[in-house]
Design an enzyme around this catalytic site. Structure first.
Site, PDB file in Angstrom:
ATOM      1  N   HIS A 142       0.854  -1.189   0.000  1.00 54.73           N
ATOM      2  CA  HIS A 142       0.000   0.000   0.000  1.00 54.73           C
ATOM      3  C   HIS A 142       0.884   1.231   0.000  1.00 54.73           C
ATOM      4  O   HIS A 142       1.941   1.227   0.642  1.00 54.73           O
ATOM      5  CB  HIS A 142      -0.915   0.016   1.243  1.00 54.73           C
ATOM      6  CG  HIS A 142      -2.047   0.957   1.118  1.00 54.73           C
ATOM      7  ND1 HIS A 142      -1.940   2.287   1.446  1.00 54.73           N
ATOM      8  CD2 HIS A 142      -3.310   0.773   0.645  1.00 54.73           C
ATOM      9  CE1 HIS A 142      -3.099   2.875   1.200  1.00 54.73           C
ATOM     10  NE2 HIS A 142      -3.949   1.987   0.712  1.00 54.73           N
ATOM     11  N   GLU A 157      -7.793  -5.211  -0.182  1.00 55.02           N
ATOM     12  CA  GLU A 157      -8.358  -5.988  -1.283  1.00 55.02           C
ATOM     13  C   GLU A 157      -8.310  -7.491  -1.058  1.00 55.02           C
ATOM     14  O   GLU A 157      -9.101  -8.228  -1.633  1.00 55.02           O
ATOM     15  CB  GLU A 157      -7.609  -5.661  -2.586  1.00 55.02           C
ATOM     16  CG  GLU A 157      -7.589  -4.199  -2.951  1.00 55.02           C
ATOM     17  CD  GLU A 157      -8.912  -3.711  -3.498  1.00 55.02           C
ATOM     18  OE1 GLU A 157      -9.958  -4.248  -3.072  1.00 55.02           O
ATOM     19  OE2 GLU A 157      -8.895  -2.811  -4.337  1.00 55.02           O
TER      20      GLU A 157
END
Ligand code: ACO
Length: 388
Positions: free
Chosen positions: A272, A325
């Site tokens: 991320h 996700e």
């Protein structure tokens, strides 16, 4: 072949710009002020208007979070009923939108259909500066746009919404024509809460840039849908499902992951830009996935553990952890959604955040217009077409 570098016509005193902003990608650049949400990457903390995401995910509904984002506070019962009624009143699809969805090939990606539907809705229904009514209107319609396309591509007629069902349940009903199971509704509702806003992520930034030009809300949301679609942003969860399906059993996981990394592939659902520790949304989703789908969870958990170990081994120091996700994929599959509706379902949630950011931007607007560090040649001597 003549290039700027070997071109004798180039002014010898000219030089390409040499300064570059950090590692690119606007990393670490503050692009706006917002009171909507705050992402603390090192602490792994996310708040919406001061409320911790863990509290919101466990105790609030998506409607309460919409109210929090749009109106600035968590609603009391009367305010919640009022918002719910406003959302229900917007659950209509203009004929023009339906006709356009009918014209799309059934093989079209649902994100493309969603983008097209928002655009057509804008063309039929949106005038003037972004308003809270429009924010409610477009967010209320996201499930309708998607479910209509999903049914049309399967040769079925779109269904009318059920006014007694809230956002999450109505979305599931519109897709399946079945009264959704309570545990599916709860899981989807918590998912929608978790994904509703996330600081200056790429699609929200996109929406704010478009809004800052004094364009309309539909244009800003269309642009945001386009940005969310990419696999480095919201397009990852169906690829997580593909990965888990390709791995199939835990004993195949390590070699599959090693091969993927050896090919230079990115492992979807990990890493991320901001979080340098576990994404707090992943923590919530992991627990929800564990309850919703124990068998699929067991494979996913093993793949996650191995992926984290291999990323640490092969990308030391990059601090790559599980992102939102990874377990989104497991959870949305457990609710019965097909893989290609995962990213659009992310958009069903993020529409609330995008529109809140659009309203915040227009409430205190200045055109967003950064600069570029020019790296091309400078002061080329012009020669006419006949001399080249
Ligand atoms: N798998 C393998 N390696 C990775 C991964 C990954 N998932 N993510 C980052 N890396 C590596 C990169 O290859 C790079 O290695 P290098 O230094 O040897 O070149 C290093 O880690 C840093 O990568 P960057 O591209 O600089 O990281 P950035 O902050 O730009 O990217 C991103 C963040 C796009 C999310 C990235 O981690 C990624 O591609 N993840 C996979 C896709 C994904 O899960 N997307 C969903 C993101 S969550 C969301 O948007 C809602």
């Amino acid at each position: 072949m003549m290039t700027p570098d070997n071109d004798p016509r180039k002014d010898a005193t000219a030089s390409a710009a040499t300064t570059r902003p950090g590692r690119g990608g606007l990393e670490g650049i503050v692009a706006a002020t917002t009171a909507l949400s705050k992402v603390e990457g090192t602490a792994g903390r996310l708040i919406y208007r001061g409320y911790n995401i863990h509290d919101l995910a466990r105790t609030t509904t998506f409607e309460e979070v919409m109210h929090l984002l749009w109106f600035g506070h968590l609603p009391n019962r009367a305010e919640l009923s009022d918002l719910q009624a406003r959302l229900v009143a917007e659950r209509t699809l203009p004929t023009a939108v339906l006709n356009i969805l009918r014209e799309l090939p059934p093989t079209a990606e649902p994100m493309d259909a969603l983008r097209t539907a928002v655009s057509a809705w804008g063309a039929t229904s949106v005038k003037g500066k972004p308003t809270i009514d429009q924010a409610i209107g477009v967010t209320a319609r996201f499930p309708l746009f998607l479910a209509a396309f999903h049914r049309l591509r399967n040769g079925l007629d779109p269904l009318a919404s059920q006014s007694e069902l809230r956002h999450a349940a109505n979305y599931l009903y519109l897709l399946t024509e079945q009264k959704p199971e309570e545990q599916h509704v709860r899981a989807l509702d918590a998912y929608l809460v978790l994904l509703a806003d996330h600081g200056m992520n790429a699609s929200t930034f996109t929406a704010r840039v478009v809004a800052s030009t004094e364009s309309d809300i539909a244009s800003a949301v269309v642009a945001a849908v386009g940005a969310l679609k990419g696999p480095l942003h919201g397009g990852a969860p169906s690829k997580v499902l593909d990965m888990l399906q390709a791995i199939e059993t835990t004993d195949r996981a390590e070699s599959w992951l090693r091969d993927a990394l050896a090919r230079g592939d990115r492992l979807m659902g990990f890493g991320h830009r901001v979080y340098k520790t576990e994404d707090p949304r992943a923590e919530e989703l992991r627990e929800m996935a564990r309850l919703a789908s124990p068998q699929e969870f067991a494979l996913a958990r093993r793949v996650e553990e191995l992926a984290l170990a291999l990323l640490e081994e092969q990308k030391p120091g990059r601090r790559l952890y599980t992102n939102v996700e990874f377990y989104s994929a497991v959870l949305l599959a457990s609710v019965g959604l097909p893989g290609d509706l995962f990213t659009p379902t992310f958009a069903v949630s993020r529409a609330a955040g995008w529109t809140a950011h659009i309203l915040e931007q227009v409430g205190n607007n200045r055109l967003i217009r950064p600069e570029a560090d020019y790296t091309g040649p400078d002061a080329m001597r012009f020669v006419s077409l006949n001399e080249r």
